[in-house]
Design a protein around this motif. Structure first.
Motif, short mmCIF file in Angstrom:
data_model
loop_
_atom_site.label_atom_id
_atom_site.label_comp_id
_atom_site.label_asym_id
_atom_site.label_seq_id
_atom_site.Cartn_x
_atom_site.Cartn_y
_atom_site.Cartn_z
N ASP A 102 0.80 -1.22 0.00
CA ASP A 102 0.00 0.00 0.00
C ASP A 102 0.84 1.27 0.00
OD1 ASP A 102 -2.42 -1.34 -0.07
OD2 ASP A 102 -2.53 -1.53 2.11
N SER A 103 2.14 1.15 -0.20
CA SER A 103 2.98 2.34 -0.37
C SER A 103 2.95 2.77 -1.83
CB SER A 103 4.43 2.05 0.05
OG SER A 103 4.55 2.05 1.46
N ALA A 104 3.11 4.06 -2.04
CA ALA A 104 3.06 4.61 -3.40
C ALA A 104 4.24 4.13 -4.23
CB ALA A 104 3.05 6.14 -3.33
N TYR A 105 4.00 4.06 -5.53
CA TYR A 105 5.05 3.73 -6.48
C TYR A 105 5.80 5.02 -6.84
CZ TYR A 105 2.80 -0.85 -7.28
OH TYR A 105 2.26 -2.10 -7.13
N SER A 106 7.10 4.92 -6.97
CA SER A 106 7.91 6.09 -7.31
C SER A 106 7.89 6.33 -8.82
CB SER A 106 9.35 5.89 -6.84
OG SER A 106 10.16 6.97 -7.23
N LYS A 107 7.89 7.60 -9.20
CA LYS A 107 8.01 7.93 -10.62
C LYS A 107 9.43 7.71 -11.12
CE LYS A 107 4.32 11.41 -10.52
NZ LYS A 107 3.98 12.85 -10.69
N ASN A 108 10.35 7.61 -10.18
CA ASN A 108 11.76 7.46 -10.53
C ASN A 108 12.26 6.11 -10.04
OD1 ASN A 108 14.49 7.68 -11.05
ND2 ASN A 108 14.89 9.09 -9.36
N PRO A 109 12.34 5.11 -10.91
CA PRO A 109 12.76 3.77 -10.46
C PRO A 109 14.18 3.75 -9.91
CG PRO A 109 12.63 3.86 -12.85
CD PRO A 109 12.02 5.12 -12.36
N ALA A 110 14.97 4.77 -10.21
CA ALA A 110 16.32 4.82 -9.65
C ALA A 110 16.30 5.01 -8.14
CB ALA A 110 17.11 5.95 -10.31
N SER A 111 15.14 5.38 -7.59
CA SER A 111 15.04 5.54 -6.13
C SER A 111 14.77 4.21 -5.43
CB SER A 111 13.92 6.54 -5.79
OG SER A 111 12.64 5.97 -5.98
N TYR A 112 14.60 3.14 -6.20
CA TYR A 112 14.38 1.83 -5.59
C TYR A 112 15.72 1.19 -5.22
CZ TYR A 112 9.47 2.04 -7.14
OH TYR A 112 8.15 2.39 -7.33
N VAL A 113 16.38 1.79 -4.25
CA VAL A 113 17.69 1.31 -3.81
C VAL A 113 17.74 1.33 -2.29
CG1 VAL A 113 18.94 1.98 -5.91
CG2 VAL A 113 18.62 3.65 -4.07
N PRO A 114 18.57 0.49 -1.67
CA PRO A 114 18.58 0.40 -0.21
C PRO A 114 18.82 1.72 0.51
CG PRO A 114 19.72 -1.48 -1.15
CD PRO A 114 19.40 -0.57 -2.30
N LEU A 115 19.68 2.57 -0.02
CA LEU A 115 19.94 3.83 0.67
C LEU A 115 18.69 4.69 0.74
CD1 LEU A 115 21.88 5.72 2.08
CD2 LEU A 115 22.57 6.60 -0.16
N MET A 116 17.87 4.70 -0.31
CA MET A 116 16.64 5.47 -0.29
C MET A 116 15.65 4.87 0.69
SD MET A 116 15.53 8.24 -1.75
CE MET A 116 14.48 8.91 -0.46
N TYR A 117 15.58 3.55 0.76
CA TYR A 117 14.69 2.92 1.74
C TYR A 117 15.13 3.29 3.16
CZ TYR A 117 13.77 -0.07 -2.35
OH TYR A 117 13.47 -0.54 -3.60
N ALA A 118 16.44 3.35 3.38
CA ALA A 118 16.94 3.72 4.71
C ALA A 118 16.56 5.16 5.05
CB ALA A 118 18.46 3.54 4.77
#
Length: 287
Positions: free
Chosen positions: A67-83
């Motif tokens: 239920d979290s939103a999808y990012s417009k920028n798939p480059a943000s799908y990385v561990p540092l961004m999740y942290a």
């Protein structure tokens, strides 16, 4: 079934979701659960049902999942961004302390948080993950993540999952695969069963083949003072037994447990995992 409320927080213009199982009225630190790459809050339902209300359990959907939103920028799908997302949640909820439970990707995020949250982390569960990830496991994950199949019924989805992942859980019966399918997938608006994540979470993984991996071994230094549990699936192709030994040599308060007959990852519902998590929480209370 333990009661929970759905909560949301914002970061990077995305609305992100978590489940909050109330508990811990005696001052116990909340248990903050972070799932694997293609997983979501449902992975921790049984854990929360078992531990709440003695413990408060907070399970998150990383961006692009559940239920979290999808990012417009798939480059943000990385561990540092999740942290970074997690850092915002921790402060929004004013968590002065917590026990981190990280499965696979969630464990990598835990390691990335180890220094910045060192005053808050009171215990750690690293579920089939460590500072080194085996090349064979990465190749297998890369081969399936992002495939957006769909199925007409839950039984079809369960059978497809069994065909693809049978080597991970060789002792599963069809009812186990049905339960797994309902954790992984969702019912779409057109009545089909589909993956419950943004297929583009695969983009950074597929484009990272020539990039040097981040050295996560130094992050273990920040976890030395706290009780920790390193779980490994006996059949895991992601976390090597040798890596577990090296981790245990660095972490003086680590317990290592191998979950027999499963690969990547243990579900945390196996008897060995249940006992190990309970023991970790006992050690947290004794600290």
């Amino acid at each position: 079934m333990a009661d929970y409320v759905d909560g949301y927080w914002w970061n990077d213009d995305l609305r992100l979701h978590f489940r909050d199982y109330a508990g811990g009225a005696d001052g116990r630190p909340p248990i903050l659960c972070m799932p694997g790459l293609t997983r979501n809050v449902r992975d921790f339902e049984e854990l929360a049902n078992r531990l709440a209300p003695a413990w408060r359990v907070i399970a998150v959907d990383f961006r692009g999942r559940g239920d979290s939103a999808y990012s417009k920028n798939p480059a943000s799908y990385v561990p540092l961004m999740y942290a970074l997302d997690m850092a915002v949640l921790i402060r929004d909820l004013a968590l002065d302390s917590f026990v981190a439970v990280g499965t696979s990707l969630g464990g990598l995020v835990t390691l990335l948080m180890a220094e910045s949250e060192r005053e808050r982390i009171k215990g750690v569960v690293l579920n089939d993950v460590g500072p080194e990830v085996e090349a064979a496991g990465i190749a297998r994950i890369r081969s399936y993540v992002g495939r957006s199949g769909n199925w007409p019924t839950w039984l079809h989805a369960a059978r497809a999952l069994a065909a693809n992942q049978g080597h991970v859980y060789p002792n599963y019966r069809i009812e186990d695969w049905l339960a797994m399918a309902k954790r992984l997938y969702r019912l779409s608006s057109n009545g089909r069963i589909v993956i419950d994540y943004d297929a583009r979470i695969a983009d950074p993984i597929k484009t990272a083949t020539d990039q040097a991996p981040v050295d996560l071994w130094p992050t273990l230094e920040w976890l030395k003072p706290v009780p920790s549990l390193i779980l490994r699936g006996e059949l895991s192709d992601v976390l090597a037994a040798g890596t577990v030994e090296r981790m245990a040599a660095v972490l003086p308060r680590a317990e290592t447990v191998t979950v027999p007959g499963v690969g990547h990852t243990p579900t945390l519902n196996e008897p060995e995992a249940v006992a190990a998590v309970d023991n970790l929480l006992r050690r947290v209370l004794e600290t």
